[in-house]
Enzyme design. Structure first.
Site, short mmCIF file in Angstrom:
data_model
loop_
_atom_site.label_atom_id
_atom_site.label_comp_id
_atom_site.label_asym_id
_atom_site.label_seq_id
_atom_site.Cartn_x
_atom_site.Cartn_y
_atom_site.Cartn_z
N ASN A 1 -16.20 -4.64 9.67
CA ASN A 1 -17.03 -4.57 8.46
C ASN A 1 -18.34 -3.84 8.79
O ASN A 1 -19.18 -4.36 9.52
CB ASN A 1 -17.31 -6.00 7.98
CG ASN A 1 -18.10 -6.05 6.68
OD1 ASN A 1 -18.67 -5.05 6.25
ND2 ASN A 1 -18.13 -7.22 6.07
N HIS B 1 -14.03 -1.92 -0.09
CA HIS B 1 -14.90 -2.27 1.05
C HIS B 1 -14.04 -2.87 2.16
O HIS B 1 -13.17 -3.71 1.91
CB HIS B 1 -15.95 -3.29 0.55
CG HIS B 1 -16.79 -3.88 1.64
ND1 HIS B 1 -17.34 -3.11 2.65
CD2 HIS B 1 -17.16 -5.17 1.88
CE1 HIS B 1 -18.02 -3.91 3.45
NE2 HIS B 1 -17.92 -5.15 3.02
N CYS C 1 -23.53 -4.67 1.20
CA CYS C 1 -22.30 -3.86 1.35
C CYS C 1 -22.04 -2.96 0.15
O CYS C 1 -21.25 -2.03 0.23
CB CYS C 1 -21.10 -4.76 1.58
SG CYS C 1 -21.31 -5.86 2.97
O1 UT7 Z 1 -18.99 -7.88 3.59
C1 UT7 Z 1 -18.92 -8.63 2.45
C2 UT7 Z 1 -19.00 -10.08 2.63
N1 UT7 Z 1 -18.07 -10.65 3.56
C3 UT7 Z 1 -16.84 -11.03 3.17
O2 UT7 Z 1 -16.39 -10.74 2.11
C4 UT7 Z 1 -16.09 -11.87 4.17
C5 UT7 Z 1 -15.16 -12.78 3.44
N2 UT7 Z 1 -14.53 -13.82 4.29
C6 UT7 Z 1 -13.62 -13.58 5.23
O3 UT7 Z 1 -13.29 -12.45 5.56
C7 UT7 Z 1 -12.94 -14.79 5.85
O4 UT7 Z 1 -13.30 -15.93 5.15
C8 UT7 Z 1 -13.26 -14.99 7.36
C9 UT7 Z 1 -12.57 -13.92 8.17
C10 UT7 Z 1 -14.76 -14.93 7.59
C11 UT7 Z 1 -12.76 -16.33 7.84
O5 UT7 Z 1 -11.38 -16.46 7.58
P1 UT7 Z 1 -10.80 -17.80 6.96
O6 UT7 Z 1 -9.34 -17.64 6.88
O7 UT7 Z 1 -11.57 -18.06 5.68
O8 UT7 Z 1 -11.12 -18.84 8.09
P2 UT7 Z 1 -12.04 -20.16 8.01
O9 UT7 Z 1 -13.48 -19.78 7.96
O10 UT7 Z 1 -11.50 -21.05 6.96
O11 UT7 Z 1 -11.76 -20.78 9.42
C12 UT7 Z 1 -10.49 -21.32 9.75
C13 UT7 Z 1 -10.55 -21.88 11.14
C14 UT7 Z 1 -11.74 -22.80 11.38
O12 UT7 Z 1 -11.29 -23.85 12.22
P3 UT7 Z 1 -10.98 -25.31 11.61
O13 UT7 Z 1 -12.27 -25.76 11.00
O14 UT7 Z 1 -9.89 -25.07 10.61
O15 UT7 Z 1 -10.56 -26.08 12.81
C15 UT7 Z 1 -12.71 -21.96 12.14
O16 UT7 Z 1 -13.54 -22.72 12.99
O17 UT7 Z 1 -10.70 -20.81 12.09
C16 UT7 Z 1 -11.80 -21.08 12.95
N3 UT7 Z 1 -12.40 -19.82 13.34
C17 UT7 Z 1 -11.98 -19.11 14.40
N4 UT7 Z 1 -11.02 -19.33 15.30
C18 UT7 Z 1 -10.84 -18.39 16.25
C19 UT7 Z 1 -13.42 -19.16 12.71
N5 UT7 Z 1 -13.66 -18.02 13.37
C20 UT7 Z 1 -12.79 -17.96 14.41
C21 UT7 Z 1 -12.55 -17.03 15.44
N6 UT7 Z 1 -11.57 -17.28 16.32
N7 UT7 Z 1 -13.25 -15.88 15.54
#
Ligand code: UT7
Length: 332
Positions: free
Chosen positions: A286, A254, A114
């Site tokens: 993204n 970004h 990125c």
């Molecule tokens: O491009 C450069 C590199 N990329 C980044 O910088 C991305 C950085 N990270 C992020 O943007 C965020 O961490 C994400 C958007 C990827 C995830 O958000 P989060 O608030 O960190 O969520 P999480 O991964 O902690 O997931 C929370 C919950 C999980 O459920 P449990 O384990 O708490 O029951 C996931 O399974 O949300 C669940 N989950 C979803 N639920 C509905 C994960 N993806 C989804 C989804 N829809 N699409």
């Protein structure tokens, strides 16, 4: 004072097909509400099956060359930032060189995920300022849909396809590239990677069965790095130029996640919210290497940036890699 290189023209290209959050609700167990509150993404673009990274990059490049009033043969070097090249080799830069008929250009791909647009900007700036080359065409192009698993809700909602381009030269009005600050930390490479298809884990029936040709990401860990690295790169860039934070007129982070953008924006307290660019994340998701390039092209085409305003671009991605660039709009 020796002259500084400028971005004398920009271009971008987004594929027509729109994939909305409602579409994704039909594909995986997710909801528009989850995607919008956690990421700020509302829709993203998907390239057609026969629309490759080189094709999108070519279209963005044509627009940038047109805006610069240059013919392809006037370009000395084509740099392509991408983590989704058409092939491992030949390079996507060579494929675009051929499509453009840029017969006097050298061609090189940059793999800095990125942060690729900012890595390319420093290379172009250096080569133009030291007199090695007159004009560099920097392209960022990504067909992320080709490496995303549309059965994995934790990643498939995040990414989109697109391309951006910029012409870098010494002469002409544009965005003067005041400084670019880059960094990397390979020890965290595991946080975001494509496990198979390279020399360590060549393609096999086994790798396909194990879905190792899809991007894998530890989102939560990356989130913390993203905010910290973009803030420190941005501030390091200002320090090199002996500039104050309050001199920054536009912050262009970004576009990975609205919460990351807002967290970085908060580190620049004086900046009104509307001067922290965030429109891209909702519309395109993204787009990896392209996101800051698309943002610059959109802001510039909308005529929002005034002469002498300072823009701070910052990016973060796999590798890990990160960077920041300070640009100043110059009407001549
Ligand atoms: O491009 C450069 C590199 N990329 C980044 O910088 C991305 C950085 N990270 C992020 O943007 C965020 O961490 C994400 C958007 C990827 C995830 O958000 P989060 O608030 O960190 O969520 P999480 O991964 O902690 O997931 C929370 C919950 C999980 O459920 P449990 O384990 O708490 O029951 C996931 O399974 O949300 C669940 N989950 C979803 N639920 C509905 C994960 N993806 C989804 C989804 N829809 N699409």
């Amino acid at each position: 004072m020796p002259k500084k290189a400028k971005i004398i023209a920009t271009g971008s290209y987004l594929p027509k097909k729109v994939l909305t959050n409602a579409d994704l609700e039909k594909m995986v167990q997710t909801s528009d509400e989850w995607i919008v509150t956690r990421t700020g993404i509302r829709e993203r673009r998907l390239a057609a099956a026969d629309e490759y990274t080189s094709e999108m990059g070519f279209k963005a490049a044509e627009k940038a060359l047109d805006a610069a009033g240059l013919k392809p043969e006037e370009i000395d070097l084509i740099l392509v930032a991408t983590l989704t090249p058409d092939y491992i080799f030949p390079s996507t830069a060579c494929l675009i060189q051929d499509k453009l008929k840029a017969k006097n250009a050298a061609a090189l791909d940059i793999q800095a995920a990125c942060s690729g647009y900012l890595y390319g900007l420093l290379l172009a700036k250096s080569l133009v300022e030291n007199g090695s080359l007159r004009r560099v065409l920097l392209i960022a192009s990504e067909k992320l849909s080709s490496i995303v698993n549309y059965q994995d809700r934790s990643t498939c909602v995040l990414f989109g396809d697109g391309a951006a381009a910029a012409v870098i030269a010494l002469q002409g009005p544009g965005f003067e590239i005041e400084a670019v600050c880059l960094g990397s930390d390979g020890s965290c490479g595991e946080l975001l990677k494509l496990p198979a298809g390279g020399s360590r884990c060549p393609a096999s029936l086994e790798t396909v069965k194990n879905q190792q040709h899809y991007l894998q990401m530890a989102g939560g860990e990356l989130f913390k790095h993203a905010v910290r690295r973009m803030e420190t790169a941005s501030k390091a860039c200002l320090k090199i130029l002996k500039m104050q934070e309050k001199e920054v007129d536009w912050l262009i982070p970004h576009q990975a996640n609205l919460r990351i953008i807002e967290a970085v924006g908060k580190r620049f307290e004086h900046l009104p919210q509307e001067r922290v660019y965030k429109e891209g994340v909702a519309k395109y998701g993204n787009t990896s290497a392209c996101s800051v390039g698309i943002a610059l092209d959109e802001l510039s085409c909308q005529g929002k940036i005034q002469n002498q305003e300072h823009l701070l671009l910052t990016a973060f991605g796999a590798g890990l890699t990160w960077g920041a660039a300070l640009l100043t709009k110059k009407s001549k």
